[in-house]
Scaffold this motif. Structure first.
Motif, PDB file in Angstrom:
ATOM      1  N   THR A  91      -6.204   3.379  -7.689  1.00  0.00           N
ATOM      2  CA  THR A  91      -7.379   2.538  -7.912  1.00  0.00           C
ATOM      3  C   THR A  91      -7.273   1.801  -9.248  1.00  0.00           C
ATOM      4  N   TRP A 141       0.842  -1.196   0.000  1.00  0.00           N
ATOM      5  CA  TRP A 141       0.000   0.000   0.000  1.00  0.00           C
ATOM      6  C   TRP A 141       0.883   1.253   0.000  1.00  0.00           C
ATOM      7  N   ASP A 153      -5.131  -1.175  -8.754  1.00  0.00           N
ATOM      8  CA  ASP A 153      -5.847  -2.296  -8.143  1.00  0.00           C
ATOM      9  C   ASP A 153      -6.743  -2.988  -9.162  1.00  0.00           C
ATOM     10  N   TRP A 198     -10.483   1.520  -2.102  1.00  0.00           N
ATOM     11  CA  TRP A 198      -9.150   1.841  -2.610  1.00  0.00           C
ATOM     12  C   TRP A 198      -9.030   3.335  -2.917  1.00  0.00           C
TER      13      TRP A 198
END
Length: 224
Positions: free
Chosen positions: A150, A120, A153, A181
């Motif tokens: 995002t 992260w 992801d 996210w």
């Protein structure tokens, strides 16, 4: 002497970011191909946590050159907040939706591999550093960084599921995951752009790009 040696390494990585970045892309490409090739796939999966940890540390070491304690406060804070949110998410399903982690990202602690919080940090830092130089307001930069995180992801999810990093209850990726996210990355971005002096090293966005290439290769050629 050890401290001086570490700063020397940090300066070398900072000035030689193009070489280090090229090596990132080569290693992630080799890793992606190793996942596609059946005889080496098990080895690649076993190496994943150590590979990400090693390249992640290399990405962060050049920050020592700036000697800014606030950067490390942000890094530690982002790690702790995202890790705790992941733990809350695994146990309640309230953050991202219902999911659980496998062993692909290392041994879980309270249901979540600590490497998840570390990644992260790498993703949020890479996205923020990428848009840092854009001539737009700081709030817009935070929004742009959140969109980029995002998007990362979105690219990663199908591959991560196929590789056994984690699995979703019901087998479908909920929209809640992407909303979470975006909001988490936005919070990290706001803290970055409104409280920090900015990162000078260019390695974080290069590392993020290399990771995205890894997942892109597997989505296109890995049958995901």
């Amino acid at each position: 002497m050890e401290k001086k040696g570490l700063y020397t390494i940090a300066e070398t990585l900072d000035t030689g970011w193009r070489i280090a970045g090229a090596l990132f892309f080569v290693l992630y490409t080799v890793g992606a191909l190793g996942h596609i090739y059946d005889p080496t796939r098990a080895l690649m999966l076993a190496m994943t946590p150590w590979f990400l940890l090693t390249l992640g540390v290399v990405t962060l070491v050049p920050l020592l050159v700036q000697r800014e304690i606030t950067l490390w406060v942000w890094i530690v804070g982002t790690f702790l907040v995202t890790y705790l949110l992941e733990v809350l998410g695994v146990y309640t399903g309230l953050v991202f939706g219902g999911y659980r982690y496998g062993r692909g990202m290392g041994f879980p602690v309270f249901g979540v591999p600590p490497l998840i919080g570390f990644n992260w940090v790498l993703v949020c830092l890479g996205a923020a550093r990428l848009v840092q130089g854009w001539r737009i307001p700081r709030g817009a930069k935070a929004l742009a960084a959140a969109v980029l995180a995002t998007a990362f992801d979105y690219l990663m999810e199908p591959v991560a599921i196929a590789l056994g990093y984690w699995s979703w209850v019901g087998g479908e990726i909920p929209l809640q995951n992407y909303a979470a996210w975006f909001l988490i990355a936005l919070g990290a971005g706001v803290c970055y752009f409104f409280a920090l002096p900015g990162v000078k090293t260019r390695l974080p966005p290069v590392h993020l790009g290399a990771q995205m290439l890894f997942f892109l290769i597997l989505r296109i050629f890995g049958g995901v």
